[in-house]
Structure formats: C-alpha cells, structure tokens
Design a protein around this motif. Structure first.
Motif, PDB file in Angstrom:
ATOM      1  N   CYS A 168    -124.167  16.191  19.697  1.00 40.39           N
ATOM      2  CA  CYS A 168    -123.974  14.741  19.530  1.00 40.39           C
ATOM      3  C   CYS A 168    -122.594  14.405  18.984  1.00 40.39           C
ATOM      4  N   GLN A 169    -121.909  15.410  18.484  1.00 33.87           N
ATOM      5  CA  GLN A 169    -120.597  15.171  17.873  1.00 33.87           C
ATOM      6  C   GLN A 169    -119.445  15.551  18.807  1.00 33.87           C
ATOM      7  N   ILE A 170    -119.775  15.887  20.028  1.00 33.54           N
ATOM      8  CA  ILE A 170    -118.748  16.230  21.019  1.00 33.54           C
ATOM      9  C   ILE A 170    -118.718  15.136  22.070  1.00 33.54           C
ATOM     10  N   THR A 171    -117.615  14.425  22.125  1.00 31.37           N
ATOM     11  CA  THR A 171    -117.460  13.369  23.131  1.00 31.37           C
ATOM     12  C   THR A 171    -116.829  13.965  24.379  1.00 31.37           C
ATOM     13  N   ILE A 172    -117.475  13.735  25.487  1.00 33.08           N
ATOM     14  CA  ILE A 172    -117.004  14.311  26.746  1.00 33.08           C
ATOM     15  C   ILE A 172    -115.723  13.617  27.193  1.00 33.08           C
TER      16      ILE A 172
END
Ligand code: FES
Length: 107
Positions: free
Chosen positions: A87-91
C-alpha cells in the motif's frame, strides 16, 4: 500502464496492467490477487498487504518511510530484505516488469 507480476506462494504467476498513480496494493486487490488482504485500506496500520519485492527491483523503488518500516516489524510472514507494504508503493510507468511475491500468510 506498466505490466506487473504477482507470484503466489504456490509459484503461480499473475500478470496485470496497473495504472500509474495507484498503490501496488490497490492494483492487487482490484485484480483479485489472493493473499493481499489490506485490512486497513492502505493506511500502513495492518501489514496485511506485505509483499516481497524482487531483489533486482527492491533497490530501484523509493525507500520505505518510517511508518512503513515500523509496520514491517509486524508482518505475519518472515521479514526479508525485499519486504515492503504494497500500500506504500505508488505505481509509476517506470515499474514496467516489476515482480513481487505474495507471502504465504498475512495473519
Ligand atoms: Fe494495511 Fe497496507 S493495507 S498496511
């Protein structure tokens, strides 16, 4: 939209096209990837979106912030060097061919 591959604990692979700007967790749950639970909805409060990022990719992603590092102490499955909260990795478009493994448990 980068192509991202999720690898289930049994080794099966699920590829998906994920829109830039959403979290890796949102892409996974939207595609029905089993094993990404995301109880807190992406607030970095549950660690049930834990994934193992492929080592070749781990160093290319923005590093985890303190709130993520703290919650990574609470994962149900063992923590590894590539452990991240999805949830803390923005694509981004630069994440073409990113590969992440789903742990065998989130509880
Ligand atoms: Fe809860 Fe990521 S969805 S920590």
């Amino acid at each position: 939209m980068p192509d991202i591959t999720f690898i289930e604990p049994d080794g099966s692979e699920h590829g998906l096209e994920a829109p830039a700007g959403v979290s890796l967790m949102q892409a996974a749950t939207g595609a029905g990837i089993k094993g990404i639970v995301a109880d807190c909805g992406g607030q970095a409060r549950c660690a049930t979106c834990h994934v193992y990022v492929d080592p070749a990719w781990a160093v290319r992603l923005p590093p985890p912030q303190p709130v993520e590092l703290a919650m990574l102490e609470c994962t149900a499955a063992e923590r590894r060097p590539g452990s991240r909260l999805s949830c803390q990795i923005t694509i981004t478009d630069a994440m073409q061919d990113l590969r992440v493994q789903v742990p065998d448990t989130q509880w």
